[in-house]
Design a protein around this motif. Structure first.
Motif, PDB file in Angstrom:
ATOM      1  N   ALA A 170       0.804  -1.220   0.000  1.00  0.00           N
ATOM      2  CA  ALA A 170       0.000   0.000   0.000  1.00  0.00           C
ATOM      3  C   ALA A 170       0.837   1.269   0.000  1.00  0.00           C
ATOM      4  CB  ALA A 170      -0.944  -0.002   1.204  1.00  0.00           C
ATOM      5  N   VAL A 171       2.004   1.231   0.637  1.00  0.00           N
ATOM      6  CA  VAL A 171       2.825   2.446   0.699  1.00  0.00           C
ATOM      7  C   VAL A 171       3.615   2.668  -0.582  1.00  0.00           C
ATOM      8  CG1 VAL A 171       3.012   2.291   3.203  1.00  0.00           C
ATOM      9  CG2 VAL A 171       4.814   1.306   1.773  1.00  0.00           C
ATOM     10  N   ARG A 172       3.833   1.628  -1.351  1.00  0.00           N
ATOM     11  CA  ARG A 172       4.659   1.773  -2.547  1.00  0.00           C
ATOM     12  C   ARG A 172       4.103   2.800  -3.537  1.00  0.00           C
ATOM     13  NH1 ARG A 172       8.944  -0.723  -4.372  1.00  0.00           N
ATOM     14  NH2 ARG A 172       9.490  -0.405  -6.546  1.00  0.00           N
ATOM     15  N   PRO A 173       2.784   2.796  -3.851  1.00  0.00           N
ATOM     16  CA  PRO A 173       2.272   3.794  -4.802  1.00  0.00           C
ATOM     17  C   PRO A 173       2.533   5.233  -4.372  1.00  0.00           C
ATOM     18  CG  PRO A 173       0.667   2.048  -4.503  1.00  0.00           C
ATOM     19  CD  PRO A 173       1.728   1.828  -3.479  1.00  0.00           C
ATOM     20  N   VAL A 174       2.497   5.499  -3.073  1.00  0.00           N
ATOM     21  CA  VAL A 174       2.755   6.850  -2.580  1.00  0.00           C
ATOM     22  C   VAL A 174       4.178   7.276  -2.934  1.00  0.00           C
ATOM     23  CG1 VAL A 174       2.887   8.315  -0.533  1.00  0.00           C
ATOM     24  CG2 VAL A 174       1.100   6.572  -0.707  1.00  0.00           C
ATOM     25  N   VAL A 180       7.808  10.184  -9.327  1.00  0.00           N
ATOM     26  CA  VAL A 180       7.373  10.812 -10.582  1.00  0.00           C
ATOM     27  C   VAL A 180       7.483  12.335 -10.490  1.00  0.00           C
ATOM     28  CG1 VAL A 180       5.384  11.220 -12.086  1.00  0.00           C
ATOM     29  CG2 VAL A 180       5.879   8.905 -11.271  1.00  0.00           C
ATOM     30  N   SER A 181       7.105  12.895  -9.348  1.00  0.00           N
ATOM     31  CA  SER A 181       7.220  14.344  -9.178  1.00  0.00           C
ATOM     32  C   SER A 181       8.683  14.792  -9.233  1.00  0.00           C
ATOM     33  CB  SER A 181       6.585  14.773  -7.851  1.00  0.00           C
ATOM     34  OG  SER A 181       7.374  14.365  -6.737  1.00  0.00           O
ATOM     35  N   LEU A 182       9.586  13.948  -8.764  1.00  0.00           N
ATOM     36  CA  LEU A 182      11.011  14.268  -8.836  1.00  0.00           C
ATOM     37  C   LEU A 182      11.544  14.151 -10.263  1.00  0.00           C
ATOM     38  CD1 LEU A 182      12.414  12.581  -5.593  1.00  0.00           C
ATOM     39  CD2 LEU A 182      11.912  14.999  -5.984  1.00  0.00           C
ATOM     40  N   TRP A 183      10.917  13.287 -11.072  1.00  0.00           N
ATOM     41  CA  TRP A 183      11.314  13.209 -12.479  1.00  0.00           C
ATOM     42  C   TRP A 183      11.141  14.561 -13.164  1.00  0.00           C
ATOM     43  CZ3 TRP A 183       8.472   8.063 -14.156  1.00  0.00           C
ATOM     44  CH2 TRP A 183       9.184   6.961 -13.635  1.00  0.00           C
ATOM     45  N   VAL A 184      10.065  15.252 -12.811  1.00  0.00           N
ATOM     46  CA  VAL A 184       9.819  16.571 -13.404  1.00  0.00           C
ATOM     47  C   VAL A 184      10.960  17.524 -13.066  1.00  0.00           C
ATOM     48  CG1 VAL A 184       8.273  18.562 -13.433  1.00  0.00           C
ATOM     49  CG2 VAL A 184       7.314  16.252 -13.329  1.00  0.00           C
ATOM     50  N   ILE A 211      -0.208   5.170 -13.516  1.00  0.00           N
ATOM     51  CA  ILE A 211      -1.255   4.160 -13.750  1.00  0.00           C
ATOM     52  C   ILE A 211      -0.953   2.912 -12.929  1.00  0.00           C
ATOM     53  CG2 ILE A 211      -2.192   2.562 -15.471  1.00  0.00           C
ATOM     54  CD1 ILE A 211      -1.944   4.796 -17.526  1.00  0.00           C
ATOM     55  N   ASN A 212       0.312   2.506 -12.914  1.00  0.00           N
ATOM     56  CA  ASN A 212       0.708   1.344 -12.120  1.00  0.00           C
ATOM     57  C   ASN A 212       0.422   1.568 -10.641  1.00  0.00           C
ATOM     58  OD1 ASN A 212       3.186   0.032 -10.423  1.00  0.00           O
ATOM     59  ND2 ASN A 212       2.533  -1.323 -12.072  1.00  0.00           N
ATOM     60  N   ALA A 213       0.734   2.778 -10.148  1.00  0.00           N
ATOM     61  CA  ALA A 213       0.509   3.082  -8.730  1.00  0.00           C
ATOM     62  C   ALA A 213      -0.972   3.064  -8.393  1.00  0.00           C
ATOM     63  CB  ALA A 213       1.104   4.454  -8.396  1.00  0.00           C
ATOM     64  N   VAL A 214      -1.781   3.713  -9.236  1.00  0.00           N
ATOM     65  CA  VAL A 214      -3.229   3.753  -8.999  1.00  0.00           C
ATOM     66  C   VAL A 214      -3.820   2.354  -9.117  1.00  0.00           C
ATOM     67  CG1 VAL A 214      -5.428   4.627  -9.886  1.00  0.00           C
ATOM     68  CG2 VAL A 214      -3.446   6.140  -9.744  1.00  0.00           C
TER      69      VAL A 214
END
Length: 228
Positions: A170-174, A180-184, A211-214
């Protein structure tokens, strides 16, 4: 500047490294991911390896002097894939961001962008470590399995519904969305782009990871509600 700044002020973290082209630190982050994932995979394969026999799968033989080691090909390939997954992710995200940024006339070398993308994997070390610990704790006490069906039944009852496993999943998607935000920011500072241009540069891998996280959260919610 310490890794703590990556958490508290990621923009400043990348800005301070604009002239730092070393890949040693980012590579160490990716290697740590691979080693943690490999550790968990090795424990699991030790527990279930007896289910795969020589009659079931071709074998790969390693020879070094007088020493010979044989293992089912599927298991060897699984280990290789696990170890290489994070390196592939690292290179793929950096390559896509670099190629898209060419459209915006981005400045900055691919090496710098690659280094910045490597640093973005720091957050996901947490769920990777948690999962490795949970899987090791579960499978180190696993019984011997006579058949694949017995293994699947045990996994459903002892692994999938175990609270520690659910929590680690459950914590992995967070942490994935944080990455992803750091990729930006990595694209923004690594290629001297605007925030909007950086978002476009990492849009493809960012959408796939999101999509994978959601999807992971949806599956966990479905199980919790008894829908799956």
């Amino acid at each position: 500047m310490s890794l703590r700044t990556l958490v508290t002020d990621p923009g400043a973290f990348f800005a301070a490294r604009r002239d730092d082209y070393s890949l040693a630190g980012p590579a160490a982050v990716v290697v740590a991911h691979a080693l943690l994932a490999l550790a968990g995979t090795v424990v699991v394969l030790q527990a279930v390896g007896d289910v795969v026999t020589a009659a079931d799968a071709a074998r790969i033989v390693y020879a070094a002097g007088s020493q010979r080691v044989s293992a089912p090909r599927d298991i060897v390939l699984a280990l290789w894939a696990t170890g290489g997954l994070y390196f592939a992710l690292w290179l793929a995200v950096a390559a896509v961001a670099y190629l898209v940024s060419l459209y915006f006339d981005g400045e900055g070398s691919f090496r710098r962008l690659l280094a910045f993308v490597g640093w973005t994997l720091v957050p996901t070390l947490v769920p990777t470590a948690l999962r490795a610990v949970v899987m090791a704790a579960v499978f180190l006490g696993a019984p011997e399995f006579a058949t694949e069906a017995a293994l699947q039944e045990w996994a459903r009852t002892e692994v999938v519904d175990r609270p520690a496993y659910v929590a680690a999943s459950a914590v992995r998607p967070v942490f994935t969305l944080w990455m992803v935000s750091l990729w930006v920011l990595a694209a923004q500072y690594g290629r001297e782009l605007s925030r909007r241009e950086a978002i476009v540069a990492v849009a493809l891998p960012g959408v796939l990871a999101s999509i994978n996280a959601v999807g992971t959260l949806a599956v966990l919610a479905g199980r919790a509600l008894g829908l799956l």
